[in-house]
Design an enzyme around this catalytic site. Structure first.
Site, PDB file in Angstrom:
ATOM      1  N   TRP A 116       0.844  -1.191   0.000  1.00 44.20           N
ATOM      2  CA  TRP A 116       0.000   0.000   0.000  1.00 44.20           C
ATOM      3  C   TRP A 116       0.885   1.250   0.000  1.00 44.20           C
ATOM      4  CZ3 TRP A 116      -0.430   3.855   3.827  1.00 44.20           C
ATOM      5  CH2 TRP A 116      -1.411   4.820   3.567  1.00 44.20           C
ATOM      6  N   ASP A 139     -15.691  13.208  -1.319  1.00 44.02           N
ATOM      7  CA  ASP A 139     -15.183  11.903  -0.917  1.00 44.02           C
ATOM      8  C   ASP A 139     -15.991  11.335   0.250  1.00 44.02           C
ATOM      9  OD1 ASP A 139     -13.013   9.778  -0.174  1.00 44.02           O
ATOM     10  OD2 ASP A 139     -12.197  10.758  -1.941  1.00 44.02           O
ATOM     11  N   ASP A 140     -15.433  10.396   0.957  1.00 41.72           N
ATOM     12  CA  ASP A 140     -16.093   9.636   2.021  1.00 41.72           C
ATOM     13  C   ASP A 140     -16.701  10.565   3.081  1.00 41.72           C
ATOM     14  OD1 ASP A 140     -16.915   7.583   3.645  1.00 41.72           O
ATOM     15  OD2 ASP A 140     -14.911   6.792   4.043  1.00 41.72           O
ATOM     16  N   ARG A 184     -10.328  -1.889   8.432  1.00 41.80           N
ATOM     17  CA  ARG A 184     -10.943  -0.559   8.330  1.00 41.80           C
ATOM     18  C   ARG A 184     -12.386  -0.596   8.842  1.00 41.80           C
ATOM     19  NH1 ARG A 184     -12.808   3.493   4.238  1.00 41.80           N
ATOM     20  NH2 ARG A 184     -11.706   5.434   4.654  1.00 41.80           N
ATOM     21  N   LYS A 202     -15.954   7.852  -8.062  1.00 43.55           N
ATOM     22  CA  LYS A 202     -14.744   7.178  -7.604  1.00 43.55           C
ATOM     23  C   LYS A 202     -15.198   5.943  -6.828  1.00 43.55           C
ATOM     24  CE  LYS A 202     -10.527   7.790  -4.846  1.00 43.55           C
ATOM     25  NZ  LYS A 202      -9.757   8.740  -3.991  1.00 43.55           N
ATOM     26  N   ASP A 254     -14.440   2.878  -4.754  1.00 50.88           N
ATOM     27  CA  ASP A 254     -13.346   2.447  -3.876  1.00 50.88           C
ATOM     28  C   ASP A 254     -13.619   1.058  -3.314  1.00 50.88           C
ATOM     29  OD1 ASP A 254     -10.935   2.627  -2.549  1.00 50.88           O
ATOM     30  OD2 ASP A 254     -11.442   4.462  -1.469  1.00 50.88           O
ATOM     31  N   ASP A 307      -2.484   5.786  -3.125  1.00 52.10           N
ATOM     32  CA  ASP A 307      -2.817   6.778  -2.098  1.00 52.10           C
ATOM     33  C   ASP A 307      -1.633   7.662  -1.747  1.00 52.10           C
ATOM     34  OD1 ASP A 307      -5.487   6.175  -1.843  1.00 52.10           O
ATOM     35  OD2 ASP A 307      -5.221   4.798  -0.167  1.00 52.10           O
TER      36      ASP A 307
END
Length: 730
Positions: free
Chosen positions: A199, A366-367, A443, A476, A478, A548
């Protein structure tokens, strides 16, 4: 381009403009690999199968059939009948026996390129015609038919391989291993080239000398992964961008894979690629078929650069379907690094308003916009707007953005579910899990079981409902975790080994449905950054978030490895804030822009914290993007120098297809004391064309630029950069 069968010599020939691939039928029934390399018209290469040497084929030496099987150059190897090298196919019967021997049983040559049911696959399209060879093999004992498919395109040197298995008997067969491609050949002091990492440091190029035994890469994480990449190549020693031989494979698949090289006792090599057999077993019912994903094979005798451009053109012309493929993508700003979960409508509009002043064309939210999502512990699966944050919902926000001339995009993670969500409380069995075993969180989330049609239906409708609610131009998509406790409440005990593959098929079905209903949508795939950057996902989205890690210096190696296979237009790349949120490094704003121009280009930062000087540079960067985006998107890519190798500077260029325009990106990673300029030899230009350097107005012949080069003057400071733009003189 041509595909034909030389009946007298029993050799199949597949000819592209610059390569030949030849398959021989030995002893009247064994399908063997005879030749892959530079184009040659002579198909008399059957002798390369060595069937005149000991051990001779079984028809002439039945007592040594096992020795023959253990050394023959198979086109598609099987397990259990004397070939002890790594096999492509392993089948178990109802009675538990594991042995399979494939015998040639016919062929057909088709115009065009068949689709693969439920799978992404290359297509002929408008860019050129295609031909396909189907070689039919059978195991009469198993009542199993195996179809080996090979496709070529008129405008490409790539060879596309896939395999279909059909159960023609009356009993179940259990497929324990089904790879898609095998290449047997003599060793040539090969090195193995792979793309590995983790990652935030994906797809770093690495070489390893091929030695005795097995070497390779693979993953059982359920995704093609950050750690390994579904690519492998055998390269000759001292390979460069322009010299040496390359035999490469890239897997058109987004799940578990295996790519291996084996150096045998006879100093021959076998390279294989396909679905990883660990955790895989497919029940093949009577009358049913199973299709394995495609492998793209590329041969180059002109170094890595020619391989790269073959992959780039193939994927642009024959894989990516999006209407955005050849269109300018809007310059976007994503609010993630600016706000994380702490935002509301007014904060987003404030960011958008400021960004619009500098030429940004889209805000991506985004989130954190749905359910009770104020951190990453809840609400995945509950795709309803949090109107405490966003009064009036997405429709109001998108309308306000449109009024200021901005498009609107959103982040989604449709494959996931939070334990703290209404969806999970209603349907805990919809998560991938093993009954009685506590699930491993990552997560703070689980993975939805996309092998279940009702789950696919729910996710599909949830996403579509969101997109119908507002004017949304971009998604996007994910996916932020890997698989554990791989089990399904829907599959019976005999079919649990199908879950990994059925999950990937579910992802493909979801994205197919999405694009059927919203064909104008710009879809960008993302998996914790670059964890699922593969040809399978490119079939659905013209770009993928590369990593990322947005630090410009880290991105040099990440984007170099990615561009080894994939066009620059597919590489999601943004300018972010400094100190960088991943590594803490500070690089000049100008350099960050140069590196991001080598991808889709956008911003991932809090624009309110930029200085006046940086805002001015931002406007200049957006002007550069509009000026060069077509060249970067459509042009031929040439790697000129690699900071990965020299640790001091990085340089690459893009040349238009008509060779009348070129853009060189030069990044000085480390400044040196008391040194002169560096000489950079360009590539891909027309030797007899005169080019002018925009910055100085000086003119050069293409021959001079490629043989003599340009002089890149030293710059003050580390992490500095410069662009050189050349245009042909009319």
């Amino acid at each position: 381009m041509s595909v034909y069968f030389d009946e007298e010599r029993s050799v199949f020939c597949l000819m592209t403009e610059n390569t030949s691939y030849m398959i021989g039928i030995a002893d009247g029934k064994y399908v063997g690999h005879a030749y892959y390399g530079a184009r040659m018209e002579d198909c008399g290469c059957g002798y390369l199968l060595r069937t005149d040497e000991r051990p001779e084929p079984p028809s002439r030496n039945i007592r040594e059939k096992a020795a023959f099987a253990d050394s023959f150059f198979y086109e598609y190897s099987t397990w259990g009948v004397g070939d002890y090298r790594d096999s492509c196919l392993r089948v178990r019967t109802e009675g538990g026996a594991r042995a399979c021997e494939l015998v040639f049983d016919g062929y057909r040559i088709l115009d065009g390129k068949p689709e693969l049911p439920g799978l992404p696959s290359t297509f002929a399209g408008e860019a050129g015609s295609a031909q396909t060879l189907e070689i039919v093999c059978r195991d009469d004992c198993l009542k199993l038919k195996v179809i080996l498919r090979y496709s070529i395109f008129e405008d490409s040197d790539a060879l596309i391989r896939s395999v279909e298995l059909v159960n023609e008997g009356g009993e179940r067969l259990y497929l324990e291993k089904v790879l898609s491609a095998c290449l047997d050949m003599d060793n040539n002091e090969f090195q193995m080239l792979t793309l590995t990492g983790s990652w935030a440091r994906e797809r770093h190029m690495g070489y390893q000398k091929v030695s005795r035994g097995y070497q390779g890469v693979g993953t059982t994480r359920g995704i093609s992964s950050h750690q390994e990449h579904p690519f492998i190549a055998l390269v000759t020693e001292n390979i460069t961008e322009t010299t040496g031989e390359v035999y490469a494979m890239n897997f058109v698949y987004s799940g578990n894979f295996k790519a291996d090289v084996e150096l045998s006792q006879f100093d021959t090599v076998r390279m294989t690629m396909g679905i990883h057999p660990d955790g895989f077993e497919w029940v093949l019912e009577p009358g049913a078929s199973f299709t394995a994903p495609e492998v793209v094979c590329v041969y180059s005798d002109s170094g890595l650069g020619q391989m790269t451009r073959t992959f780039h053109d193939l994927y642009r012309n024959h894989l990516i379907r999006s209407r955005w493929l050849h269109e300018k993508r809007p310059v976007l700003i994503n609010n993630w690094e600016a706000t994380y979960f702490d935002f509301d409508t007014e904060r987003l509009l404030e960011i958008a308003s400021e960004a619009a002043k500098d030429g940004v064309e889209m805000l991506v939210m985004d989130d954190g916009w749905f359910g009770r999502r104020n951190d990453d512990t809840c609400s995945l699966g509950d795709w309803s707007v949090n109107e405490k944050k966003l009064p009036g919902g997405l429709a109001y926000l998108s309308r306000r953005l449109k009024e200021m001339g901005m498009r609107f995009g959103i982040w989604l993670e449709p494959e996931m579910v939070s334990p703290d969500s209404d969806l999970y409380r209603s349907h805990p069995d919809w998560a991938v899990h093993v009954p009685g075993r506590e699930g491993t969180l990552s997560r703070s989330q689980y993975i939805l079981d996309l092998s279940r049609p009702e789950v696919v239906d729910y996710v599909s409708e949830s996403v579509a409902r969101v997109l119908r609610s507002a004017d949304i131009s971009y998604v996007k998509w994910d996916m932020n975790r890997q698989m554990t406790e791989v089990g399904s409440a829907c599959l019976d005990s005999a079919c649990q080994g199908e879950l990994y593959h059925r999950y990937v098929l579910g992802v493909y079905e979801l994205q197919s449905r999405l694009l059927r209903e919203f064909p104008e949508l710009l879809l960008e795939n993302c998996t914790s950054g670059g964890g699922r950057f593969d040809p399978g996902m490119l079939y659905y989205s013209p770009q993928i978030w590369c990593s990322d890690d947005t630090d410009a210096m880290e991105r040099l190696a990440i984007q170099e490895g990615t561009a080894l296979l994939y066009p620059l237009s597919t590489i999601g790349a943004h300018v972010s804030i400094c100190p960088n949120h991943i590594v803490g490094r500070v690089t000049p704003f100008e350099t960050r822009g140069y590196v991001a121009l080598g991808g889709t280009f956008g911003y991932e930062l809090d624009i309110m914290r930029l200085s006046g000087e940086e805002r001015g540079q931002m406007r200049q960067q957006i002007e550069l993007y509009h000026k060069y985006q077509s060249l970067v998107r459509e042009g031929d890519y040439y790697r000129l120098a690699s900071a990965r190798e020299n640790h001091e500077y990085d340089c690459y260029m893009v040349v238009s297809k008509d060779r009348r325009e070129a853009l060189v990106t030069y990044i000085q990673v480390r400044a040196r004391a008391n040194f002169h300029s560096r000489r950079i030899r360009l590539a891909g230009l027309a030797e007899d064309t005169c080019y002018v350097l925009e910055e100085t107005g000086r003119q050069y012949s293409g021959r001079l630029l490629m043989k003599g080069g340009i002089l890149a003057a030293p710059m003050a400071g580390d992490y500095t950069g410069k662009l050189y733009h050349f245009s042909a003189v009319s």
